[in-house]
Design an enzyme around this catalytic site. Structure first.
Site, PDB file in Angstrom:
ATOM      1  N   ASP A 678       0.875  -1.245   0.072  1.00  0.00           N
ATOM      2  CA  ASP A 678       0.005  -0.056  -0.058  1.00  0.00           C
ATOM      3  C   ASP A 678       0.794   1.316  -0.017  1.00  0.00           C
ATOM      4  O   ASP A 678       0.441   2.244  -0.657  1.00  0.00           O
ATOM      5  CB  ASP A 678      -0.860  -0.171   1.088  1.00  0.00           C
ATOM      6  CG  ASP A 678      -1.930   1.190   1.370  1.00  0.00           C
ATOM      7  OD1 ASP A 678      -2.735   1.400   0.276  1.00  0.00           O
ATOM      8  OD2 ASP A 678      -1.979   1.970   2.344  1.00  0.00           O
ATOM      9  N   LYS A 682       1.222   4.248  -3.030  1.00  0.00           N
ATOM     10  CA  LYS A 682       1.191   5.729  -2.518  1.00  0.00           C
ATOM     11  C   LYS A 682       2.480   6.394  -3.158  1.00  0.00           C
ATOM     12  O   LYS A 682       2.412   7.490  -3.462  1.00  0.00           O
ATOM     13  CB  LYS A 682       1.069   5.886  -1.026  1.00  0.00           C
ATOM     14  CG  LYS A 682      -0.439   5.364  -0.816  1.00  0.00           C
ATOM     15  CD  LYS A 682      -0.668   5.643   0.793  1.00  0.00           C
ATOM     16  CE  LYS A 682      -1.861   5.044   1.183  1.00  0.00           C
ATOM     17  NZ  LYS A 682      -2.115   5.185   2.717  1.00  0.00           N
TER      18      LYS A 682
END
Length: 815
Positions: A678, A682
């Site tokens: 994750d 980003k």
């Protein structure tokens, strides 16, 4: 003298006819009144159907004929006219004659144009006969019936006869000068030829009848009474927000009526215009409402566009070829051919290069028009000077109309940019030298969206409507819907934005409502919806085809993200918290960006990094203003920050992870957070937004998880593996506490190299005091060298993520 015309809905039944009588009662004091009536609602269509049935030798016509008789007998009964012997005799005679005509046509299996006019004219004869008898009874006067065929004289162009005006006006003048009556009832639509044959003035011709009579008697005004309160700025059946036009010029009214404003039959204007007779469009069922005044005295100069109208079922014919350039007579030959075959041209445009001529005609005339054009230009087509005539169907014309349009710059640009922004393809454009009308040919499927979008831009200065199609109703999705529901009134009153959710879907069910889903009961509504399908969901968005459509993705689903391209190609804005698309292979990321530029459609994903924090927007503004990003340091996982901030010797690592799950801080699969995937996504998004061509594989992932944890294939297995390796996590915590450091999962980009991983952070570092679920980003740029640009705040949680998505939706409204 006053002329009143009442349409089919106004005289549809006894109850409505009584309303008509009340209106006449109020008008008739101290002045003469001419009342022109249409056939009862639906009767002319029934008569046309009868002609079709008898021409096909279909015996069902007898049943339809009986139903027609019964309909009129019911009206007579409900008006208490049963005892009127003269009326009963006249009605019986009319139906007997009509029955004879139908029987004759049935035996022949054919209905000639002359007989067709005689048959369909009976609708007005029957209604006017009944209404005149009712008026005689109500007003205690002699029967006011006058047969229009004795006054209006035409040629024998049956179906759409041409009026002989001098002769007609002389008959009207002679009749009304001699009579002492003060009230007259006449059938609209019908007239007669010089040899006494019944003719008709075209569908909608009752308005025309009233205008001819108004001119003939030099009436003080002409009132057209219908079932709407005037001419509307757009068709109110298509544009719910449309309002009546208070006043309009004759020329504007003519333009709107020619372009589909069905409240007024186009030829009606001319007779009234010649004598400057004001025309009122009024509502029989709301007689006290203002309506629309058509004249040259009460226009509104400051309003550039008065109305938006449309004509459906249009076909485009295009004649083109190098042999047209510089050759005189091509256009003459083309239009002469169409005229000889009685084909009406609605729309014309020609390229300045003289290479092509494009015309718009009604679709039902298209095939024969193409045939005649190809025949007359056969020689030129054979020799390659011209191409065969091109035919396109399923088209409509939309038009902006207004006398003052010529005094306002930029209207065309505003019109076409609005259409383009809503993915409405324009096939042809025309604007007259008067600049009173700008017309465009578009696909018929886009008419509803085009009219609503243009009406919003030109008339709805108060509110812009956003139409949402939402996928994902979990933690974030539910909060988002709740926020939309709570803020709808605030948005209308303070931001002039109206937000509706037209489509909802989760992984199991989906539901659509073109008028907007009731958000108070959305869960029950969705539960009762149909089986979910992403392909069908996106297809339905295109089918509904409304302006300002926004696809909202509240999921972390890779399959959902694959539909962004389809949405953007159809000018459907995309708002998403799903990081997968923007962290997908660089080729796909660039394609999404190219589609945004190509179709000028919003694609907003602020919540991809930092939930509700303005990280991406701030970064974009830096780049747009000419700054350059050199280095990024960040804690980008609110869930990991929450986990390590709360991890202590009292609670096991797995306990804190489960708590983060329960509070909605992690992805549905917590391994995505804990593995660093994750954070990698980003960071990749920030690097790409900074202008660097980067792939996920270019980022080093220094995972803190044991290999056995990373190799699990399900969420339960992953959580079990965290429990199994609790000693590993306790060791990390012990080392940090011994050094008086804090554990932070850090993302870094520096000199083209990127990495993510767990770090021990000292007390003097900006990340040390990062509490709770907060995120922090440091941008080192040309302008922010020693002291970086810092953004800090809550970076996880359904509420803040939903608010970030909500903010992006509002930004689409200001796009």
């Amino acid at each position: 003298m006053l002329v009143l015309k009442f349409g089919g809905t106004s005289v549809a039944n006894a109850q409505n006819i009584k309303k008509v009588a009340d209106i006449v009662q109020q008008k008739k004091d101290n002045q003469k009144i001419i009342v022109v009536v249409s056939a009862c609602s639906g009767v002319t269509d029934q008569l046309v159907q009868l002609t079709h049935l008898v021409s096909e030798k279909n015996k069902e016509y007898k049943t339809k004929f009986s139903n027609l008789k019964e309909q009129h007998e019911t009206v007579i009964q409900e008006l208490d006219l049963i005892q009127d012997e003269k009326l009963q005799k006249t009605i019986h005679k009319h139906f007997k004659h009509l029955e004879t005509l139908l029987e004759g046509c049935y035996l022949l299996g054919d209905v000639q144009p002359k007989i067709h006019d005689a048959i369909i004219g009976y609708g007005e004869l029957l209604s006017s006969t009944i209404i005149s008898s009712f008026f005689a009874q109500k007003f205690d006067s002699q029967n006011p019936f006058v047969d229009s065929r004795s006054l209006i004289v035409t040629d024998e162009n049956f179906g759409n006869a041409n009026v002989f005006y001098p002769e007609t006006y002389q008959h009207i003048d002679d009749y009304f000068k001699k009579t002492e009556k003060s009230l007259f009832v006449l059938p609209g639509f019908i007239a007669s030829s010089r040899n006494g044959s019944t003719t008709t003035l075209g569908r909608g011709g009752s308005d025309y009848t009233a205008a001819i009579l108004a001119n003939g008697v030099s009436a003080d005004s002409l009132e057209i009474w219908t079932d709407v309160s005037g001419m509307y700025a757009a068709n109110p059946k298509i544009v719910k927000q449309a309002q009546p036009i208070a006043s309009i010029s004759y020329q504007e009214a003519m333009e709107l009526s020619h372009f589909g404003a069905k409240v007024l039959y186009p030829p009606t204007i001319q007779p009234a215009l010649k004598k400057q007779i004001p025309i009122w469009i009024k509502n029989t069922f709301a007689p006290n409402e203002h309506g629309t005044l058509i004249s040259n005295e009460n226009t509104t100069p400051q309003q550039s566009v008065k109305g938006i109208s449309n004509i459906d079922k249009i076909a485009l014919l295009t004649l083109e070829g190098g042999g047209m350039v510089g050759v005189s007579g091509i256009a003459k030959k083309l239009f002469e051919t169409l005229s000889l075959h009685n084909i009406n041209v609605i729309f014309i445009t020609q390229a300045s290069s003289e290479h092509s001529i494009c015309i718009g005609i009604l679709e039902n005339q298209a095939e024969k028009a193409k045939k005649y054009i190809d025949e007359v230009f056969h020689k030129e087509i054979t020799h390659g000077q011209l191409n065969a005539c091109q035919l396109e169907k399923d088209l409509s014309i939309i038009a902006l109309v207004g006398d003052q349009m010529k005094n306002h710059q930029g209207l065309s640009g505003k019109m076409f940019s609005t259409l383009g922004r809503n993915n409405v393809n324009v096939r042809a454009i025309a604007q007259g030298a008067s600049e009173r009308n700008i017309s465009a040919v578009i696909n018929s499927k886009d008419v509803i969206k085009a009219l609503n979008a243009l009406h919003e831009v030109f008339f709805e200065t108060v509110t812009k409507q956003l139409n949402l199609f939402v996928v994902g109703t979990g933690n974030v999705g539910s909060k988002f819907i709740e926020q939309i529901s709570n803020q709808q009134e605030f948005l209308k009153q303070n931001l002039n934005i109206s937000v509706r959710i037209l489509g909802l879907s989760n992984s199991r069910k989906m539901h659509f409502d073109k008028e907007g889903i009731d958000l108070k009961n959305w869960k029950e509504t969705l539960e009762n919806g149909k089986k979910a399908s992403l392909a069908e969901f996106t297809s339905k968005i295109k089918e509904i085809n409304v302006r300002n459509s926004i696809f909202v993705d509240n999921t972390a689903d890779a399959d959902v993200s694959t539909w962004y391209n389809t949405c953007l190609k159809n000018s459907i804005a995309v708002v998403t918290c799903n990081k997968i698309a923007c962290s997908s292979p660089l080729e796909n990321y660039r394609e999404l960006k190219d589609l945004v530029r190509q179709y000028k459609v919003p694609f907003l994903y602020e919540t991809n990094v930092g939930a509700g924090l303005p990280i991406i927007d701030t970064l974009k503004n830096c780049i747009a203003s000419g700054d350059r990003i050199h280095k990024i340091q960040a804690v980008l996982s609110g869930s990991l920050n929450f986990i390590f901030n709360n991890f202590n010797t009292s609670d096991t690592f797995i306990d804190i992870v489960k708590q983060a799950q329960i509070e909605g801080y992690t992805e549905p699969d917590p391994k995505i957070d804990l593995s660093g995937v994750d954070v990698m996504r980003k960071l990749l998004i920030l690097i790409r937004e900074s202008g660097y061509a980067y792939e996920m594989s270019d980022i080093a992932n220094e995972s803190f998880l044991p290999k056995e944890c990373l190799d699990t294939t399900s969420v339960p297995d992953f959580l079990t593996s965290l429990e199994t390796h609790k000693a590993h996590f306790n060791e990390l915590l012990k080392e940090a506490q011994t050094k008086e450091f804090r554990l932070k999962y850090v993302a870094q980009f520096d000199n083209g190299k990127a990495s993510v991983g767990l770090q021990f952070i000292a007390k003097d570092h900006p990340f040390y005091h990062l509490d709770g679920k907060d995120n922090i980003v440091l941008f080192y740029t040309d302008r922010y060298k020693e002291q970086p640009l810092l953004i800090k705040g809550a970076g996880a949680g359904a509420d803040v993520t939903a608010s970030g998505i909500f903010a992006d939706v509002i930004r689409v409204g200001n796009f």
